[in-house]
Scaffold this active site. Sequence first.
Site, PDB file in Angstrom:
ATOM      1  N   ASP A  59       0.834  -1.199   0.000  1.00 26.59           N
ATOM      2  CA  ASP A  59       0.000   0.000   0.000  1.00 26.59           C
ATOM      3  C   ASP A  59       0.872   1.253   0.000  1.00 26.59           C
ATOM      4  OD1 ASP A  59      -0.944  -1.158   3.206  1.00 26.59           O
ATOM      5  OD2 ASP A  59       0.749   0.161   2.763  1.00 26.59           O
ATOM      6  N   ASP A  61       1.299   5.055   1.355  1.00 26.77           N
ATOM      7  CA  ASP A  61       0.871   6.050   2.330  1.00 26.77           C
ATOM      8  C   ASP A  61       1.439   7.415   1.964  1.00 26.77           C
ATOM      9  OD1 ASP A  61      -0.433   4.079   3.723  1.00 26.77           O
ATOM     10  OD2 ASP A  61       1.274   3.646   5.011  1.00 26.77           O
ATOM     11  N   ASP A 134       9.264   4.152  13.483  1.00 27.54           N
ATOM     12  CA  ASP A 134       9.908   3.098  14.262  1.00 27.54           C
ATOM     13  C   ASP A 134      11.315   2.731  13.800  1.00 27.54           C
ATOM     14  OD1 ASP A 134       8.775   1.981  11.980  1.00 27.54           O
ATOM     15  OD2 ASP A 134       7.591   0.470  13.045  1.00 27.54           O
TER      16      ASP A 134
END
Length: 452
Positions: A59, A61, A134
Amino acid sequence: MESLVTEPRIIARADHPISRQDVDKDTLRVLYRLKDSNYDAFLVGGAVRDLLMFRKPKDFDVATDARPRELRRLFKNSREVGRRFRLVHVFFGPKNVEVATLRSAVEPVDADGDLYVDEDNQWGTLESDAFRRDFTINALYYDIRDFAIIDYVGGVQDIEAKLVRAIGDPRVRFQEDPVRMLRAIKFAARFGYTLEPATAAALAELHADVLKANRHRVTEEFFRILTQANRAAGMRLLAQYGLLNDLYPDWVHAIGQGGIDQVVEMLERVDDEAEQDRYYSIETIAAALFIPLLDTVDPAKDQFNRVAGRVTQEVRQLGIRMDLPKRLINTAVELLRGQLYLLFFAHKEQRVRRFVESPWFDPTWRLHLLAFGAIPELAELRNTWLTFRKRLGKPIGGTVPSPDRRDIFSFRGRTGGGRNVDRGGRGGRGGGDGNDDDDGQWAEPELVDDES
Ligand code: ATP
Ligand code: MG
């Protein structure tokens, strides 16, 4: 704050391989719409990472300095979503592009994994948005203005070196959000990357903190590891860092080290099959976790009802302790009972005829092959079942054509994922658990809504 500003590394279009042709059309449309309205607009996260690795992103983003309200105004076909993070989904037919406003680093997470943020403080700069992410490989931005990659954290180098490295102090980052420990393993396994030493050390030290994380998020990440490429490696890393013991002590105890090895072997087979574009549903993979409970079964000595009763109870108990949703527990029970059925009743023609027609047969058969397909002593038994199954004259199902990327706890169904469920239809087991005479019926499991 001024002194904290970091100069990013900018990699010009000529010096990296990402082309607009690799970016999803609708995502490009969103990026350009933002740019034309004088907002900053970046492709971010997994998509940039995957494209730099020459992999196909699942996907795309988008990050922007436009606020959710401005986004809603800019895109008529959009909706604000997310409790944990406020995001805007821009819809294009059945699919959507996820657009997030650049955020600041502070992300206190409460016990439920929800974010409580002060409305005014949550938005930030590109830099702050990068540093709150992260891992370095996940914090790269592709700028739609000049097609450059912006790297504040050394992510491009880490992709070259095949390293999963936490951004900032890994101990702090894992304590802030222990789910990141599972994510570290997820990415290391999926890409065949190494955990950067300080990140690995923090994981080895803090693994037990994973128990402080929200259990839904943990289960989601666990199953993402089990349904992505290199599941076997993922499972080994979870074991190696003590996470299996932390999260699923009863399961580890029930199946023992030998059981874990057996599960890893099954996952190796699942990995191999995925290479050939044959995939298993989350239901089948969840059931595989309990296969070692059948280890002591001896069809020559045992009674089906007794063993099936024992296994049903064990799977139920363990499944609950493992925070699996009831739906998955129920299908695991059915698929394990199916294994016993194959083992116990190959010589009962009536039952064989009936079971091969059941909607449970194909997934049961697939799981049998994964679990016991290499056992030569079962060849004859297998032959019997297969002969009768083939007489039905339809192809054997029980696998899915694309990786099963459904979320465990919500079924919104993200873009691009496989959406197959290998559960079947009719029938009904009248008596429930107590009815021991009734060993031959195949019922659709109760589909219980687990949202809690
Ligand atoms: P995948 O290919 O599995 O979707 P992804 O990198 O896109 O990988 P997501 O879970 O979709 O992972 O998250 C999107 C991005 O959000 C990540 O790339 C990362 O930058 C950021 N992110 C996600 N979870 C966290 C977290 N727990 N802490 C910090 N940043 C996170
Ligand atoms: Mg993603």
